[in-house]
Write a protein that holds these residues in place. Structure first.
Motif, PDB file in Angstrom:
ATOM      1  N   UNK A  43      57.817  -3.962 -68.570  1.00 39.22           N
ATOM      2  CA  UNK A  43      58.891  -3.041 -68.140  1.00 39.22           C
ATOM      3  C   UNK A  43      59.680  -2.239 -69.064  1.00 39.22           C
ATOM      4  N   UNK A  44      59.531  -2.813 -70.312  1.00 42.38           N
ATOM      5  CA  UNK A  44      60.335  -2.464 -71.488  1.00 42.38           C
ATOM      6  C   UNK A  44      59.328  -1.089 -72.159  1.00 42.38           C
ATOM      7  N   UNK A  45      58.154  -0.965 -71.738  1.00 43.51           N
ATOM      8  CA  UNK A  45      57.425   0.104 -72.180  1.00 43.51           C
ATOM      9  C   UNK A  45      56.436  -0.421 -73.410  1.00 43.51           C
ATOM     10  N   UNK A  46      56.328  -1.822 -73.557  1.00 47.00           N
ATOM     11  CA  UNK A  46      55.483  -2.558 -74.714  1.00 47.00           C
ATOM     12  C   UNK A  46      54.238  -2.479 -74.048  1.00 47.00           C
ATOM     13  N   UNK A  47      53.159  -2.260 -75.053  1.00 49.65           N
ATOM     14  CA  UNK A  47      51.771  -2.695 -74.476  1.00 49.65           C
ATOM     15  C   UNK A  47      51.590  -3.905 -74.658  1.00 49.65           C
ATOM     16  N   UNK A  48      50.847  -4.456 -73.640  1.00 56.14           N
ATOM     17  CA  UNK A  48      50.523  -5.935 -73.682  1.00 56.14           C
ATOM     18  C   UNK A  48      48.951  -6.097 -74.258  1.00 56.14           C
ATOM     19  N   UNK A  49      48.314  -4.954 -73.742  1.00 53.59           N
ATOM     20  CA  UNK A  49      46.745  -4.902 -74.106  1.00 53.59           C
ATOM     21  C   UNK A  49      45.927  -3.537 -73.774  1.00 53.59           C
ATOM     22  N   UNK A  50      45.188  -3.162 -74.477  1.00 58.96           N
ATOM     23  CA  UNK A  50      44.558  -1.893 -74.164  1.00 58.96           C
ATOM     24  C   UNK A  50      43.024  -1.666 -74.297  1.00 58.96           C
ATOM     25  N   UNK A  51      42.510  -0.964 -73.875  1.00 61.45           N
ATOM     26  CA  UNK A  51      41.059  -0.680 -73.865  1.00 61.45           C
ATOM     27  C   UNK A  51      40.857   0.797 -73.832  1.00 61.45           C
ATOM     28  N   UNK A  52      40.366   1.234 -75.138  1.00 63.00           N
ATOM     29  CA  UNK A  52      39.694   2.552 -75.517  1.00 63.00           C
ATOM     30  C   UNK A  52      40.979   3.748 -75.278  1.00 63.00           C
ATOM     31  N   UNK A  53      42.004   3.572 -75.591  1.00 64.92           N
ATOM     32  CA  UNK A  53      43.279   4.561 -75.605  1.00 64.92           C
ATOM     33  C   UNK A  53      42.897   5.648 -76.214  1.00 64.92           C
ATOM     34  N   UNK A  54      43.324   6.780 -75.286  1.00 63.79           N
ATOM     35  CA  UNK A  54      42.757   7.967 -76.327  1.00 63.79           C
ATOM     36  C   UNK A  54      44.170   8.580 -76.964  1.00 63.79           C
ATOM     37  N   UNK A  55      45.193   7.945 -76.911  1.00 63.12           N
ATOM     38  CA  UNK A  55      46.141   8.289 -77.862  1.00 63.12           C
ATOM     39  C   UNK A  55      46.688   7.048 -78.295  1.00 63.12           C
ATOM     40  N   UNK A  56      47.957   7.040 -79.235  1.00 60.73           N
ATOM     41  CA  UNK A  56      48.615   5.778 -79.658  1.00 60.73           C
ATOM     42  C   UNK A  56      48.996   4.841 -78.409  1.00 60.73           C
ATOM     43  N   UNK A  57      48.478   3.601 -78.762  1.00 64.19           N
ATOM     44  CA  UNK A  57      48.710   2.667 -77.427  1.00 64.19           C
ATOM     45  C   UNK A  57      50.165   2.516 -77.200  1.00 64.19           C
ATOM     46  N   UNK A  58      51.044   2.597 -78.081  1.00 57.89           N
ATOM     47  CA  UNK A  58      52.446   2.451 -77.870  1.00 57.89           C
ATOM     48  C   UNK A  58      53.064   3.798 -77.009  1.00 57.89           C
ATOM     49  N   UNK A  59      52.665   4.668 -77.392  1.00 59.43           N
ATOM     50  CA  UNK A  59      52.708   6.081 -76.418  1.00 59.43           C
ATOM     51  C   UNK A  59      52.479   5.950 -75.202  1.00 59.43           C
ATOM     52  N   UNK A  60      51.412   5.618 -74.971  1.00 57.32           N
ATOM     53  CA  UNK A  60      50.631   5.549 -73.575  1.00 57.32           C
ATOM     54  C   UNK A  60      51.534   4.289 -72.875  1.00 57.32           C
ATOM     55  N   UNK A  61      51.592   3.193 -73.433  1.00 55.99           N
ATOM     56  CA  UNK A  61      52.394   2.176 -72.846  1.00 55.99           C
ATOM     57  C   UNK A  61      53.701   2.881 -72.316  1.00 55.99           C
ATOM     58  N   UNK A  62      54.512   3.485 -73.186  1.00 56.00           N
ATOM     59  CA  UNK A  62      55.888   3.948 -72.852  1.00 56.00           C
ATOM     60  C   UNK A  62      55.725   5.105 -71.819  1.00 56.00           C
ATOM     61  N   UNK A  63      54.804   5.997 -71.775  1.00 55.88           N
ATOM     62  CA  UNK A  63      54.617   6.937 -70.575  1.00 55.88           C
ATOM     63  C   UNK A  63      54.449   6.087 -69.404  1.00 55.88           C
ATOM     64  N   UNK A  64      53.415   5.034 -69.459  1.00 50.28           N
ATOM     65  CA  UNK A  64      53.139   4.299 -68.199  1.00 50.28           C
ATOM     66  C   UNK A  64      54.513   3.744 -67.466  1.00 50.28           C
ATOM     67  N   UNK A  65      55.189   3.313 -68.458  1.00 55.03           N
ATOM     68  CA  UNK A  65      56.653   2.588 -68.032  1.00 55.03           C
ATOM     69  C   UNK A  65      57.444   3.943 -67.371  1.00 55.03           C
ATOM     70  N   UNK A  66      57.259   5.089 -67.952  1.00 56.00           N
ATOM     71  CA  UNK A  66      58.163   6.138 -67.608  1.00 56.00           C
ATOM     72  C   UNK A  66      57.778   6.458 -66.046  1.00 56.00           C
ATOM     73  N   UNK A  67      56.313   6.584 -65.890  1.00 56.26           N
ATOM     74  CA  UNK A  67      55.790   6.771 -64.497  1.00 56.26           C
ATOM     75  C   UNK A  67      55.972   5.821 -63.603  1.00 56.26           C
ATOM     76  N   UNK A  68      56.019   4.586 -64.064  1.00 52.78           N
ATOM     77  CA  UNK A  68      56.294   3.448 -63.237  1.00 52.78           C
ATOM     78  C   UNK A  68      57.808   3.369 -62.819  1.00 52.78           C
ATOM     79  N   UNK A  69      58.693   4.037 -63.654  1.00 50.72           N
ATOM     80  CA  UNK A  69      59.950   4.320 -63.097  1.00 50.72           C
ATOM     81  C   UNK A  69      60.037   5.346 -61.939  1.00 50.72           C
ATOM     82  N   UNK A  70      59.341   6.284 -62.217  1.00 49.77           N
ATOM     83  CA  UNK A  70      59.112   7.451 -61.145  1.00 49.77           C
ATOM     84  C   UNK A  70      58.614   6.722 -59.651  1.00 49.77           C
ATOM     85  N   UNK A  71      58.067   5.580 -59.854  1.00 49.91           N
ATOM     86  CA  UNK A  71      57.428   4.792 -58.550  1.00 49.91           C
ATOM     87  C   UNK A  71      58.559   4.160 -57.782  1.00 49.91           C
ATOM     88  N   UNK A  72      59.659   3.702 -59.046  1.00 44.84           N
ATOM     89  CA  UNK A  72      60.726   2.705 -58.193  1.00 44.84           C
ATOM     90  C   UNK A  72      61.583   3.742 -57.703  1.00 44.84           C
TER      91      UNK A  72
END
Lengths: 269, 207
Positions: free
Chosen positions: B113-142
């Motif tokens: 929920x804090x935008x931190x990556x717990x695990x990744x596989x084959x990330x196309x960009x920096x894992x931390x960036x993608x994790x933060x982006x996932x959480x932003x999109x997750x916020x949109x779901x909320x």
């Protein structure tokens, strides 16, 4: 001698006959000699092969001594695949087969037919009846075809009890090769729940990795009295059946090597 | 009547299936890998199997596959992927790898929920960036519950180019939201594979 596999399921329309036919084709395409035997009195496999039910000779005629075994086995034109129908033309033929199954007369016949093949696939009838029990008794292994419906799971114990009973009383070497989830509708949340419930409850590894999706191609194949793999534009389904065949072969091979590892030294006396 | 998972029927099925296992059990199958099928024989597409002639089947429209469209998917590997070995992060990464292989996805990441990556596989960009982006999109779901009054929304899908889409699936563990972010071809229906893999991922995170 061939490995005899019963394609079993307790509900009509679960995909037993489609699985029998298409798995048979995939195995035969790998160069294995395959015999499909229609032990279902309704003759769905023969129908799927384009052979009209009730017009072909089969198990009934062999049991009555009207025809020699090899003369009535239909051989494929293009693959090492053969089909033995049930030969049921009248309801009395179905009663006759049922009687033979009760007496155990079909069992040596199936085993003797297996001599000339690598795999014998028995398409079994739905439900719990003597023909199913006979097929299980003649088989080395079982492939359970199970639709992902809650009702199918709730009524499954009846069939499993029959399988366990056959294993205890008639065929100690019988075992389950795996469960094939069939006609799976991935858009249906209830089916996803049912599959998830089974996968988390049943022993891990029981389900084949291959899942057969609900597809209009099955209906299309039935409309053309053909196997789905012989129709055009069915590449995805062909791939799935190839994958299933690969899994079946690998599981059988793994089972054999495990069996060898656990084999007890033969006793002389 | 209890739901299926808690029903006595499924428990009985499990017990009966145990009795039908081969003598050596299924241990060898637990990390069973499905090798790619070998080359098919040369049987023509619409050839009859048996002497009785078949009707000429009409060709229906074919659904394009990822392979057709030249999408890059993760090839199936031959070595087993142990889900029960290593640290949680390692197990999660293996679960994501299996998810990508089975589903034909190109990348997957799990974020909290804090935008931190717990695990990744084959990330196309920096894992931390993608994790933060996932959480932003997750916020949109909320926000869906707020604006649309739909309280069960749990995933969002976004076409990121002509061929690929990014999907975020929100899932809860002990009232804490987590996000599974995947990138896959647009023509793939990813929901089934995601739902099935979430069981494993949730189990690993709950430990």
């Amino acid at each position: 001698m061939a490995t005899i596999i019963s394609i079993a399921g307790h509900q009509g329309g679960a995909g037993k006959s489609s699985t029998t036919m298409n798995l048979g084709i995939s195995l035969a395409r790998r160069g294995h000699r395959v015999l499909l035997v229609d032990t279902d009195p309704l003759g769905a496999v023969a129908a799927a092969a384009g052979l009209p039910a009730g017009t072909q000779a089969g198990l009934v005629q062999i049991m009555k001594g009207c025809a020699p075994n090899q003369a009535i086995i239909e051989s494929s034109l293009a693959l090492p695949l053969a089909l033995l129908g049930n030969g049921v033309k009248q309801p009395t033929d179905a009663f006759f087969l049922e009687q033979q199954a009760r007496k155990g007369g079909l069992l040596p016949l199936i085993r003797s037919l297996a001599e000339d093949y690598d795999y014998v696939l028995l398409d079994t009838p739905s439900g719990i009846e003597a023909m199913s029990a006979m097929a299980f008794a003649a088989s080395h292994t079982l492939l359970l075809v199970l639709p992902c419906h809650a009702n199918a799971v709730r009524t499954l114990p009846g069939l499993l009890r029959l399988m366990v009973r056959v294993r205890k009383k008639l065929n100690p070497e019988l075992h389950l090769l795996g469960i094939l989830a069939s006609h799976f509708d991935k858009q249906n949340p209830y089916e996803i729940d049912t599959l998830a419930a089974m996968r988390t409850t049943f022993t891990q590894g029981l389900f084949f990795s291959t899942i057969m999706p609900r597809s209009h191609q099955f209906e299309r194949a039935a409309a053309h009295a053909s196997a789905i793999q012989l129709l055009g534009q069915t590449r995805e389904m062909n791939h799935l059946y190839d994958q299933l065949a690969e899994e079946v072969i690998n599981r059988l091979t793994a089972g054999q090597s495990a069996g060898n590892n656990h084999a007890q030294p033969e006793r002389l006396f | 009547m209890p739901n299926l998972k808690d029903s006595f029927e499924i428990t009985e099925c499990h017990a009966l299936l145990q009795e039908l296992l081969p003598p050596g059990g299924l241990a060898d199958y637990l990390t069973f890998e499905v090798p790619q099928p070998t080359e098919r024989s040369t049987l023509a597409g619409e050839q009859s199997l048996f002497p009785a002639p078949f009707a000429d089947p009409a060709a229906g429209p074919a659904r394009p596959t990822a392979e057709h469209l030249g999408h890059q998917t993760v090839p199936t590997q031959t070595a087993p992927l142990p889900l029960e070995q290593g640290h949680t992060e390692e197990k999660l990464e293996n679960a994501l790898k299996i998810l990508c292989q089975r589903g034909g996805f190109s990348s997957a990441i799990i974020a909290d929920d804090q935008g931190l990556a717990l695990a990744d596989f084959n990330s196309p960009v920096e894992t931390d960036v993608l994790a933060a982006f996932a959480t932003v999109l997750g916020g949109a779901i909320a926000q869906a519950s707020h604006f649309l009054d739909q309280h069960e929304a749990n995933n969002i899908s976004m076409d990121i180019n002509y061929a690929d889409k990014a999907v975020v699936r929100k899932f809860m563990i002990s009232s804490t939201p987590f996000y599974l972010f995947i990138i896959c071809p647009q023509d793939i229906d990813e929901r089934n594979e995601v739902e099935l893999s979430l069981e494993t991922i949730s189990r690993l995170l709950e430990r």
